[in-house]
Scaffold this motif. Structure first.
Motif, PDB file in Angstrom:
ATOM      1  N   ALA A 279       0.825  -1.214   0.000  1.00 11.39           N
ATOM      2  CA  ALA A 279       0.000   0.000   0.000  1.00 11.39           C
ATOM      3  C   ALA A 279       0.857   1.262   0.000  1.00 11.39           C
ATOM      4  CB  ALA A 279      -0.941   0.001   1.201  1.00 11.39           C
ATOM      5  N   ASP A 280       1.923   1.275   0.816  1.00  4.44           N
ATOM      6  CA  ASP A 280       2.797   2.445   0.868  1.00  4.44           C
ATOM      7  C   ASP A 280       3.472   2.701  -0.478  1.00  4.44           C
ATOM      8  OD1 ASP A 280       2.140   2.947   3.495  1.00  4.44           O
ATOM      9  OD2 ASP A 280       4.012   2.137   4.331  1.00  4.44           O
ATOM     10  N   SER A 281       3.821   1.632  -1.179  1.00  9.17           N
ATOM     11  CA  SER A 281       4.427   1.784  -2.502  1.00  9.17           C
ATOM     12  C   SER A 281       3.461   2.471  -3.465  1.00  9.17           C
ATOM     13  CB  SER A 281       4.840   0.413  -3.053  1.00  9.17           C
ATOM     14  OG  SER A 281       5.346   0.542  -4.356  1.00  9.17           O
ATOM     15  N   ILE A 282       2.198   2.102  -3.392  1.00 10.45           N
ATOM     16  CA  ILE A 282       1.179   2.715  -4.255  1.00 10.45           C
ATOM     17  C   ILE A 282       0.888   4.142  -3.801  1.00 10.45           C
ATOM     18  CG2 ILE A 282      -1.224   2.574  -5.015  1.00 10.45           C
ATOM     19  CD1 ILE A 282      -0.873  -0.542  -4.680  1.00 10.45           C
ATOM     20  N   LEU A 283       0.786   4.347  -2.485  1.00 13.08           N
ATOM     21  CA  LEU A 283       0.484   5.678  -1.950  1.00 13.08           C
ATOM     22  C   LEU A 283       1.579   6.697  -2.263  1.00 13.08           C
ATOM     23  CD1 LEU A 283      -1.043   4.679   1.497  1.00 13.08           C
ATOM     24  CD2 LEU A 283      -2.242   5.798  -0.412  1.00 13.08           C
ATOM     25  N   ALA A 284       2.778   6.222  -2.522  1.00 17.57           N
ATOM     26  CA  ALA A 284       3.880   7.122  -2.861  1.00 17.57           C
ATOM     27  C   ALA A 284       3.785   7.619  -4.305  1.00 17.57           C
ATOM     28  CB  ALA A 284       5.222   6.410  -2.655  1.00 17.57           C
ATOM     29  N   LYS A 285       2.869   7.066  -5.066  1.00 13.45           N
ATOM     30  CA  LYS A 285       2.699   7.453  -6.475  1.00 13.45           C
ATOM     31  C   LYS A 285       1.621   8.521  -6.603  1.00 13.45           C
ATOM     32  CE  LYS A 285       5.530   4.022  -7.294  1.00 13.45           C
ATOM     33  NZ  LYS A 285       5.743   3.428  -6.005  1.00 13.45           N
ATOM     34  N   SER A 286       1.571   9.142  -7.749  1.00 18.32           N
ATOM     35  CA  SER A 286       0.555  10.156  -8.024  1.00 18.32           C
ATOM     36  C   SER A 286      -0.842   9.534  -7.931  1.00 18.32           C
ATOM     37  CB  SER A 286       0.766  10.713  -9.437  1.00 18.32           C
ATOM     38  OG  SER A 286      -0.413  11.293  -9.946  1.00 18.32           O
ATOM     39  N   PRO A 287      -1.693  10.076  -7.058  1.00 16.41           N
ATOM     40  CA  PRO A 287      -3.056   9.552  -6.953  1.00 16.41           C
ATOM     41  C   PRO A 287      -3.806   9.643  -8.290  1.00 16.41           C
ATOM     42  CG  PRO A 287      -2.602  11.016  -5.114  1.00 16.41           C
ATOM     43  CD  PRO A 287      -1.452  11.134  -6.070  1.00 16.41           C
ATOM     44  N   GLU A 288      -3.547  10.705  -9.036  1.00 16.11           N
ATOM     45  CA  GLU A 288      -4.196  10.874 -10.334  1.00 16.11           C
ATOM     46  C   GLU A 288      -3.743   9.790 -11.308  1.00 16.11           C
ATOM     47  OE1 GLU A 288      -4.792  14.196 -13.884  1.00 16.11           O
ATOM     48  OE2 GLU A 288      -3.461  14.642 -12.204  1.00 16.11           O
ATOM     49  N   ALA A 289      -2.447   9.505 -11.329  1.00 14.61           N
ATOM     50  CA  ALA A 289      -1.930   8.472 -12.228  1.00 14.61           C
ATOM     51  C   ALA A 289      -2.454   7.091 -11.834  1.00 14.61           C
ATOM     52  CB  ALA A 289      -0.405   8.479 -12.236  1.00 14.61           C
ATOM     53  N   VAL A 290      -2.515   6.810 -10.534  1.00 15.29           N
ATOM     54  CA  VAL A 290      -3.026   5.526 -10.062  1.00 15.29           C
ATOM     55  C   VAL A 290      -4.486   5.355 -10.449  1.00 15.29           C
ATOM     56  CG1 VAL A 290      -3.583   4.179  -7.985  1.00 15.29           C
ATOM     57  CG2 VAL A 290      -1.343   5.283  -8.196  1.00 15.29           C
ATOM     58  N   SER A 291      -5.285   6.378 -10.184  1.00 10.34           N
ATOM     59  CA  SER A 291      -6.712   6.328 -10.516  1.00 10.34           C
ATOM     60  C   SER A 291      -6.933   6.199 -12.019  1.00 10.34           C
ATOM     61  CB  SER A 291      -7.399   7.590  -9.982  1.00 10.34           C
ATOM     62  OG  SER A 291      -8.751   7.613 -10.360  1.00 10.34           O
ATOM     63  N   THR A 292      -6.219   7.005 -12.791  1.00  7.09           N
ATOM     64  CA  THR A 292      -6.322   6.953 -14.255  1.00  7.09           C
ATOM     65  C   THR A 292      -5.900   5.577 -14.760  1.00  7.09           C
ATOM     66  OG1 THR A 292      -5.934   9.322 -14.482  1.00  7.09           O
ATOM     67  CG2 THR A 292      -5.453   7.965 -16.409  1.00  7.09           C
ATOM     68  N   GLY A 293      -4.810   5.073 -14.218  1.00  8.43           N
ATOM     69  CA  GLY A 293      -4.294   3.777 -14.646  1.00  8.43           C
ATOM     70  C   GLY A 293      -5.237   2.634 -14.332  1.00  8.43           C
ATOM     71  N   LYS A 294      -5.831   2.669 -13.157  1.00 11.27           N
ATOM     72  CA  LYS A 294      -6.777   1.615 -12.779  1.00 11.27           C
ATOM     73  C   LYS A 294      -7.978   1.616 -13.713  1.00 11.27           C
ATOM     74  CE  LYS A 294      -9.740  -0.094  -9.118  1.00 11.27           C
ATOM     75  NZ  LYS A 294     -10.127  -0.066  -7.715  1.00 11.27           N
ATOM     76  N   LYS A 295      -8.523   2.792 -13.960  1.00  6.23           N
ATOM     77  CA  LYS A 295      -9.688   2.904 -14.858  1.00  6.23           C
ATOM     78  C   LYS A 295      -9.325   2.417 -16.264  1.00  6.23           C
ATOM     79  CE  LYS A 295     -13.093   6.251 -16.484  1.00  6.23           C
ATOM     80  NZ  LYS A 295     -13.534   7.644 -16.435  1.00  6.23           N
ATOM     81  N   MET A 296      -8.158   2.828 -16.762  1.00 11.27           N
ATOM     82  CA  MET A 296      -7.715   2.421 -18.090  1.00 11.27           C
ATOM     83  C   MET A 296      -7.532   0.913 -18.157  1.00 11.27           C
ATOM     84  SD  MET A 296      -5.144   1.301 -20.287  1.00 11.27           S
ATOM     85  CE  MET A 296      -3.916   1.070 -19.025  1.00 11.27           C
ATOM     86  N   PHE A 297      -6.915   0.342 -17.138  1.00 10.89           N
ATOM     87  CA  PHE A 297      -6.629  -1.085 -17.118  1.00 10.89           C
ATOM     88  C   PHE A 297      -7.888  -1.924 -17.320  1.00 10.89           C
ATOM     89  CE2 PHE A 297      -6.178  -5.131 -14.897  1.00 10.89           C
ATOM     90  CZ  PHE A 297      -5.053  -5.646 -15.507  1.00 10.89           C
TER      91      PHE A 297
END
Length: 179
Positions: free
Chosen positions: A121-139
């Motif tokens: 979780a910390d590894s993901i939280l260290a990333k851009s929330p916008e990029a994570v959200s965009t990436g999840k939706k795209m995936f």
């Protein structure tokens, strides 16, 4: 009675799909036994970490019930032959097998399960929330498309993501480190 079960399984399916539609990554924490809808829930989550002694099954087949709704996320997580084995035999698989098949991402001793989830979780939280959200939706969206359309969709998303403040800041920081 049939209407009751139809309503029940539609609600359950809607809840499982909601996990994919949430902008935040959902991490399953598994200890003990995950069978039928529990196994479905693990497969529906974006990521999964299990205790080394966890076990997984879709055992409805043993009582004459094919686990149809669990089959949906399971078949989208693990290879076809393994999915069919899990669904047609109802036999349990251990955490090591679930990891090898791709049903889960990581295992840990039960006493270190929360620690392992925190690392992920910390590894993901260290990333851009916008990029994570965009990436999840795209995936999840690209999985529904043929290859050509998936690339077109992904290219559009990537171009838009390149214009975000987070990407611009990250790219500038990366370039500065090179100089």
């Amino acid at each position: 009675i049939e209407k009751y079960y139809q309503t029940l399984f539609k609600k359950c399916s809607k809840m499982m799909m909601t996990l994919n539609q949430m902008p935040q990554p959902i991490i399953a924490r598994v200890h003990g036994i995950a069978t039928a809808a529990g196994c479905q829930l693990v497969a529906a989550c974006d990521l999964a970490v299990a205790a080394e002694d966890a076990r997984f099954a879709t055992s409805g087949i043993k009582v004459g019930l094919f686990c149809s709704t669990p089959a949906v996320p399971i078949s989208r997580n693990i290879p076809r032959k393994q999915a069919m084995e899990l669904l047609l035999t109802g036999e349990f698989i251990d955490a090591h097998t679930a990891l090898n098949w791709g049903l889960i991402n990581r295992t840990a001793p039960l006493q270190k399960l929360d620690e392992e989830i925190k690392i992920l979780a910390d590894s993901i939280l260290a990333k851009s929330p916008e990029a994570v959200s965009t990436g999840k939706k795209m995936f999840y969206k690209q999985l529904e498309l043929n290859m050509k359309d998936a690339y077109a969709f992904a290219s559009d998303i990537m171009a838009c993501n390149m214009m975000s403040k987070d990407a611009s800041k990250g790219i500038k920081s990366f370039i500065n480190k090179l100089n």
